[in-house]
Enzyme design. Structure first.
Site, mmCIF file in Angstrom:
data_model
loop_
_atom_site.group_PDB
_atom_site.id
_atom_site.type_symbol
_atom_site.label_atom_id
_atom_site.label_comp_id
_atom_site.label_asym_id
_atom_site.label_seq_id
_atom_site.Cartn_x
_atom_site.Cartn_y
_atom_site.Cartn_z
ATOM 1 C CD GLU A 158 39.524 51.820 35.700
ATOM 2 O OE1 GLU A 158 38.916 52.158 36.739
ATOM 3 O OE2 GLU A 158 39.725 50.621 35.405
ATOM 4 C CG ASP A 159 40.764 53.619 39.606
ATOM 5 O OD1 ASP A 159 40.949 52.974 38.551
ATOM 6 O OD2 ASP A 159 40.739 53.057 40.727
ATOM 7 C CG ASP A 216 49.175 49.238 37.029
ATOM 8 O OD1 ASP A 216 50.203 49.921 36.974
ATOM 9 O OD2 ASP A 216 49.117 48.166 37.659
ATOM 10 C CG PHE A 262 50.457 50.935 45.084
ATOM 11 C CD1 PHE A 262 49.960 50.039 44.151
ATOM 12 C CD2 PHE A 262 49.644 51.296 46.155
ATOM 13 C CE1 PHE A 262 48.696 49.504 44.284
ATOM 14 C CE2 PHE A 262 48.364 50.758 46.293
ATOM 15 C CZ PHE A 262 47.893 49.864 45.352
ATOM 16 N NE ARG A 306 37.996 51.428 47.965
ATOM 17 C CZ ARG A 306 38.464 50.863 46.849
ATOM 18 N NH1 ARG A 306 38.840 51.610 45.845
ATOM 19 N NH2 ARG A 306 38.545 49.550 46.751
ATOM 20 C CB THR A 311 40.981 46.513 33.876
ATOM 21 O OG1 THR A 311 41.718 45.955 34.965
ATOM 22 C CG2 THR A 311 39.505 46.601 34.243
HETATM 23 P P1 IMP Z 1 45.112 47.392 35.058
HETATM 24 O O1 IMP Z 1 44.141 46.354 34.611
HETATM 25 O O2 IMP Z 1 46.455 46.784 35.425
HETATM 26 O O3 IMP Z 1 45.271 48.550 34.105
HETATM 27 O O4 IMP Z 1 44.654 47.901 36.467
HETATM 28 C C1 IMP Z 1 43.679 48.728 36.705
HETATM 29 C C2 IMP Z 1 43.237 48.626 38.150
HETATM 30 O O5 IMP Z 1 44.273 48.250 39.070
HETATM 31 C C3 IMP Z 1 42.805 49.998 38.575
HETATM 32 O O6 IMP Z 1 41.457 50.232 38.235
HETATM 33 C C4 IMP Z 1 43.068 49.973 40.057
HETATM 34 O O7 IMP Z 1 41.935 49.436 40.737
HETATM 35 C C5 IMP Z 1 44.230 49.039 40.239
HETATM 36 N N1 IMP Z 1 45.505 49.804 40.392
HETATM 37 C C6 IMP Z 1 46.499 49.887 39.507
HETATM 38 N N2 IMP Z 1 47.507 50.662 39.958
HETATM 39 C C7 IMP Z 1 47.117 51.109 41.184
HETATM 40 C C8 IMP Z 1 47.717 51.989 42.161
HETATM 41 O O8 IMP Z 1 48.822 52.540 42.018
HETATM 42 N N3 IMP Z 1 46.986 52.198 43.294
HETATM 43 C C9 IMP Z 1 45.764 51.646 43.511
HETATM 44 N N4 IMP Z 1 45.165 50.835 42.616
HETATM 45 C C10 IMP Z 1 45.825 50.565 41.455
HETATM 46 MG MG MG Z 2 39.772 50.299 39.481
#
Ligand code: IMP
Ligand code: MG
Length: 177
Positions: free
Chosen positions: A101-102, A105, A154, A167, A109
């Site tokens: 995973e990247d 947050d 962000f 990207r 997910t």
């Molecule tokens: P989560 O489900 O809130 O943990 O979000 C995960 C997904 O939100 C990541 O895989 C990203 O695609 C997107 N995301 C969360 N924070 C950022 C950010 O700072 N920049 C770009 N994408 C983000």
């Molecule tokens: Mg993602």
């Protein structure tokens, strides 16, 4: 071409620092999976660059698969759900699986996705995330391997986007809107 494309981005993690940390993660993962074959699952699209760089530094046999999900809802843990937009091509039963995973947050997910994948009976299931924003967590989730903890900003680049842009940047930058 838009001259302001890069002007509102400041570097948070430069290319050299990223490469050094990804090398360390590759070595750690290679040690942990010694004697095993690893199925790496790239969560599209943000993890593409991280997956590529990490995989090159893993010395055990590796298989690739790809998945795209979108998470809806936030706030309470029960309201968030995850929609599978593109599923894996192959079965993961009996395999050593590593989700790549990247960024983590809110945590929604992976909090929703990991039980779905566990239900497919992999031998083991772990998560590596390049970035982690622990301050933003809405549901409890901890990656097994993590590249960098970052503040609540962000970020874009190295796979991560804002409105599908940025990207391709070779570094992680903070986007000032
Ligand atoms: P989560 O489900 O809130 O943990 O979000 C995960 C997904 O939100 C990541 O895989 C990203 O695609 C997107 N995301 C969360 N924070 C950022 C950010 O700072 N920049 C770009 N994408 C983000
Ligand atoms: Mg993602």
């Amino acid at each position: 071409m838009d001259n302001n494309y890069y002007s509102n981005i400041s570097v948070l993690i430069d290319e050299k620092t990223l490469n050094k940390r990804i090398q360390e993660l590759g070595e750690e993962i290679s040690r942990d999976y010694e004697g095993h074959e690893l199925k790496m699952i790239c969560i599209l699209k943000g993890s593409v660059l991280f997956m590529s760089e990490l995989a090159k530094r893993i010395t055990v046999p590796v298989l690739f698969d790809f998945m795209q999900v979108s998470s809806y809802g936030s706030g309470t843990s029960s309201s968030g759900s995850v929609k599978i937009r593109k599923d894996l091509d192959e079965d993961i039963a009996g395999q050593d699986v590593l989700i790549v995973e990247d960024i983590i947050d809110s945590g929604n997910t992976l909090y929703k996705l990991t039980p779905i994948l566990k239900g497919r009976n992999p031998k083991t299931l772990k998560v590596v995330s390049l970035l982690d924003k622990p301050e933003r967590r809405e549901v409890p989730f901890k990656a097994d391997y993590r590249g960098f903890e970052i503040p609540d900003e962000f970020v874009v680049g190295f796979g991560l986007d804002y409105d599908q842009k940025y990207r391709n940047l070779p570094y992680i930058g903070v986007l000032h809107l």
